[in-house]
Design a protein around this motif. Structure first.
Motif, PDB file in Angstrom:
ATOM      1  N   VAL A  36       1.338   8.046   2.773  1.00  0.00           N
ATOM      2  CA  VAL A  36       0.515   9.170   2.968  1.00  0.00           C
ATOM      3  C   VAL A  36       1.313  10.383   3.091  1.00  0.00           C
ATOM      4  N   ALA A  53      -8.887   7.024   2.228  1.00  0.00           N
ATOM      5  CA  ALA A  53      -8.130   6.992   3.404  1.00  0.00           C
ATOM      6  C   ALA A  53      -9.054   7.776   4.592  1.00  0.00           C
ATOM      7  N   SER A 105      -7.038  10.415  -2.776  1.00  0.00           N
ATOM      8  CA  SER A 105      -5.770  11.082  -2.993  1.00  0.00           C
ATOM      9  C   SER A 105      -5.910  12.399  -3.531  1.00  0.00           C
ATOM     10  N   LEU A 147      -0.075   4.317   6.532  1.00  0.00           N
ATOM     11  CA  LEU A 147      -1.207   4.106   6.798  1.00  0.00           C
ATOM     12  C   LEU A 147      -1.337   3.509   8.163  1.00  0.00           C
ATOM     13  N   SER A 149      -6.698   3.010   6.194  1.00  0.00           N
ATOM     14  CA  SER A 149      -7.671   2.626   4.711  1.00  0.00           C
ATOM     15  C   SER A 149      -9.215   2.708   5.119  1.00  0.00           C
ATOM     16  N   PHE A 170      -5.343   5.312  -2.500  1.00  0.00           N
ATOM     17  CA  PHE A 170      -4.811   4.783  -1.049  1.00  0.00           C
ATOM     18  C   PHE A 170      -4.989   3.318  -1.184  1.00  0.00           C
ATOM     19  N   ALA A 182      -1.472  10.271  -1.991  1.00  0.00           N
ATOM     20  CA  ALA A 182      -0.785   8.865  -1.910  1.00  0.00           C
ATOM     21  C   ALA A 182       0.124   8.975  -2.609  1.00  0.00           C
ATOM     22  N   THR A 185       0.800  -1.322  -0.016  1.00  0.00           N
ATOM     23  CA  THR A 185       0.051   0.016   0.009  1.00  0.00           C
ATOM     24  C   THR A 185       0.867   1.206  -0.049  1.00  0.00           C
TER      25      THR A 185
END
Length: 760
Positions: free
Chosen positions: A333, A428, A472, A383, A422, A506, A495, A330
């Motif tokens: 951020v 997010a 994002s 995250l 998430s 995300f 992201a 993933t």
């Protein structure tokens, strides 16, 4: 299942072929009939309306219904009896209706539709679409026949009169009115009675819907399938010569447990159970359709995050694609926080702004007078981990003691705690808490300026919190009420993938492509036995038989194979392919993190220079540099100069960006010191001329095997500041101190992953 699929495939093609043959027969028959029609006589021509073009009219002598026939040079076919019965008005209806079919080339369209329907005979949706098109086509021709007149009822009676005649009709001709299916005729008559309008062109939404369906439907259909035994067989490529090859893949530490960190195979008492936690590497690949014939094997080495597979080349290529998918991670951020101080608020607390909306809002407020703007340092995190963005100034009591400096210290300025988790649809869930200390007596309450003397007893604190699901690039709006001007906070979350470029969402993942090298091992080598001696790696368990440890790792030991541990060496008797696997597994290189620290002192505004020196990465945000120099002004009348030399995060550079900075520093009058690590205290000491502070850097490899976790602590005279950050291999964290004595000081902390040297 294979046999069932094969039978269904043959059934499909047999029915399709039969329908195509029937359609071909009908088309040829209708075309031959159309070519044999005669031209109207002079008496018949005289009965046709003068204002219509009768050139395409042909006559047949038997009874029937007027129609359009022939896909090649189509004509309007009318029975000879029609010249005795129809009036001029009815002739106009007939020729206008059938003339519209000719103008739109409907005979060709119908032929193409029938070809598609023969191919999709099993799909009721296709049949329904063709029927709907036929109904709409006849309604459009009816509208052309009636025109703008009001004789809809008479025209409907005219159609019913033709439909009432139960004369046989060729399949494949377009009759003006036909009683089968009755539903189509009924809908046409209802449309005439209601005098419905007809579009001259296709609607934009209809065209867009057809385009989307044409693109999306095949993608959806392609996502379904049946996994047959044939599909699970290894792909045979031109390079697949039937031999076995060994290939090593770079994978994540949680490859087997899919999220849980694997244990160290060389940790005492754990090696025998490492491979059986959850699923083995072979079981994981078998679940994904990779068969393992005799001689093939797969084992996982957590010491170096390596998957070692012996298989045919076709299967190795399939495994590489599987490992590629499993290696996805993933994104990070990236937070950007901006503050607007004005007499009123902007937008609504809790609103979510699109990227263009946030950009336009910032542009508008930047052009207005009486509004203060500030951009806080950007921060990047994972995250689920908390991040803090703040620019705060310390305020001390009138009398400073060792006791009250730790407990009575107050800050003026914003501090924002951020946490992202998430959420659904690639978003997010961002939780934000804004804390602000202000000086109600200052000209800039949220940020002391030179000449301000904030009263420690009058510092006020305000707080606000909010949460929202952000895609994002979207921005969360927050309102913070203070004793003077109100503050609007804009928090943007983006992201990022490992290269620093923007990710799609995300949910999107960044792939660490597997690296591997094949070793040519012909099949005949599988039957060749040999005995080899290996040096025992550090940490290899001595409380379990070595054969048990190697079997747990996934190495097979057939009859007459053995492994003996003696005098720090392992003597193994096995086949040559298994020896290759053992060497790769025991010889895997573990990685560690190496940190280097550089200190820079200069008289110029280094932040402004960095913004000029460092080009941003393609499609990536600029380094997290404080863009408003006034945010770094020191508090007025600090009690001690040493307290000003506190370091906070100013930027994170990629390897290329840091190389650019160092080249610029080489030609700039600065003082550069490479700090040495004190082996006893494990600290980096700054020179006395740079404040004489101590910096501690704790580094660990991230759970994903690709990131580095840094905890940086710089000890001051009265207090220390600790900074936690997650970076990628080769990145550099920049810590900046508040300017004092017209000097700016920075620390460059670079972390790299290097392979550990093997002990001889």
């Amino acid at each position: 299942m294979n046999e069932t699929v094969r039978v269904l495939r043959w059934l499909f093609w047999m029915v399709t072929a039969a329908l195509w043959m029937r359609l071909l027969y009908q088309s040829i028959r209708v075309q031959r009939w159309a070519w044999r029609l005669r031209q109207p006589t002079s008496i018949e021509y005289a009965k046709l309306p003068d204002d219509l073009n009768p050139e395409c009219v042909c006559v047949f002598d038997q009874e029937g219904t007027p129609c359009v026939a022939g896909w090649l040079f189509p004509v309007i076919a009318v029975p000879a009896s029609a010249f005795e019965k129809l009036t001029a008005r009815q002739w106009r209806w007939l020729l206008r209706h059938e003339g519209e079919h000719l103008r739109l080339h409907d005979t060709v369209v119908v032929l193409l539709q029938n070809i598609v329907r023969a191919f999709l005979w099993w799909n009721p949706f296709a049949h329904a679409l063709v029927e709907e098109y036929a109904r709409a086509r006849e309604e459009a021709c009816d509208a052309a026949a009636v025109g703008e007149g009001r004789d809809h009822t008479d025209y409907a009676d005219f159609l019913l009169a033709w439909a009432d005649r139960s004369t046989p009709q060729f399949d494949g001709v377009m009759a003006i009115a036909y009683s089968r299916p009755a539903k189509r005729l009924k809908v046409r008559l209802v449309a005439l009675m209601e005098a419905r309008g007809v579009r001259k062109k296709l609607g934009a939404l209809f065209v867009l819907g057809c385009f989307v369906f044409a693109v999306v439907a095949p993608l959806i259909a392609a996502s379904f399938g049946v996994a047959t035994a044939a599909a699970q067989e290894p792909v045979k490529t031109k390079a697949d010569d039937g031999r076995m090859y060994t290939r090593a893949y770079k994978v994540a530490p949680d490859f087997l447990s899919m999220g849980a960190t694997s244990s160290d195979p060389f940790a005492a008492g754990k090696a025998a159970t490492t491979a059986v936690i959850g699923k083995t590497a072979r079981e994981l690949l078998e679940d994904r359709g990779i068969p393992f014939p005799e001689g093939a094997s797969a084992l996982y080495n957590p010491a170096a995050s390596q998957l070692i597979v012996r298989h045919h080349k076709g299967a190795l290529d399939q495994i590489e694609a599987i490992v590629d998918r499993l290696n996805k991670r993933t994104p990070l951020v990236h937070f950007q926080c901006k503050l607007i101080q004005a007499d009123g608020y902007f937008e609504t607390h809790g609103d979510i702004l699109k990227p263009d909306e946030a950009k336009e809002l910032w542009r508008q407020v930047s052009q207005k007078k009486g509004i203060d703007l500030a951009t806080l340092p950007s921060t990047t995190g994972k995250l689920g981990a908390e991040a803090i963005a703040e620019v705060a100034q310390e305020v001390f009591p009138e009398k400073i003691t060792e006791a009250n400096i730790k407990h009575a210290l107050k800050l003026i300025g914003p501090s924002i705690k951020l946490n992202a988790n998430s959420a659904v649809n690639g978003k997010a869930l961002v939780l934000a808490q804004v804390d602000l200390g202000v000086d109600p007596d200052g000209s800039h309450p949220w940020l002391p300026q030179k000449g301000d003397k904030p009263d420690w007893n009058r510092v006020e604190f305000y707080t606000a919190s909010a949460q929202a699901e952000l895609a994002s690039g979207e921005t969360l709006v927050m309102h913070l009420r203070t004793s003077k001007k109100h503050i609007t906070v804009l928090i943007t979350a983006e992201a990022l993938n490992p290269t620093g470029q923007k990710a799609i969402s995300f949910e999107s993942t960044a792939t660490m492509l597997p690296s591997g090298a094949g070793i040519d091992l012909p099949d005949k080598a599988a039957n060749e036995w040999s005995q080899r001696v290996y040096r025992v790696p550090q940490g290899f368990p001595d409380d379990k038989p070595p054969m048990e440890v190697l079997k747990a790792a996934g190495i097979s030991f057939e009859k007459n194979a053995s492994a003996v541990l003696r005098d720090g060496k392992i003597t193994v008797r096995n086949t040559k392919p298994n020896h290759e696997l053992i060497e790769m597994w025991l010889g895997a290189v573990k990685k560690r993190v190496v940190v280097s620290v550089k200190a820079v002192e200069m008289k110029e505004d280094f932040l402004e220079l960095m913004k000029e020196w460092v080009p941003p990465l393609p499609d990536a945000p600029k380094p997290a540099v404080v863009t408003d120099p006034t945010l770094l002004l020191p508090a007025a009348s600090p009690p001690a100069g040493e307290i000003l030399r506190q370091f906070t995060t100013a930027a994170i550079f990629s390897a290329d960006q840091f190389e650019t900075v160092m080249k610029k520093i080489a030609v700039t009058p600065v003082k550069l010191e490479i700090l040495r690590l004190d082996g006893k205290s494990k600290k980096y000491m700054l020179p006395d001329t740079m404040g004489g502070l101590e910096a501690t850097v704790e580094s660990t490899m991230g759970a994903d095997g690709n990131t580095i976790e840094l905890i940086i602590t710089v000890d001051g005279v009265h207090r220390s500041i600790s900074t936690g950050v997650t970076i990628w291999d080769g990145q550099t964290v920049v810590l900046g101190a508040q300017p004092s004595d017209h000097l700016t000081r920075f620390l460059f902390i670079t972390a790299n992953m290097v392979e550990e040297e093997k002990k001889k």
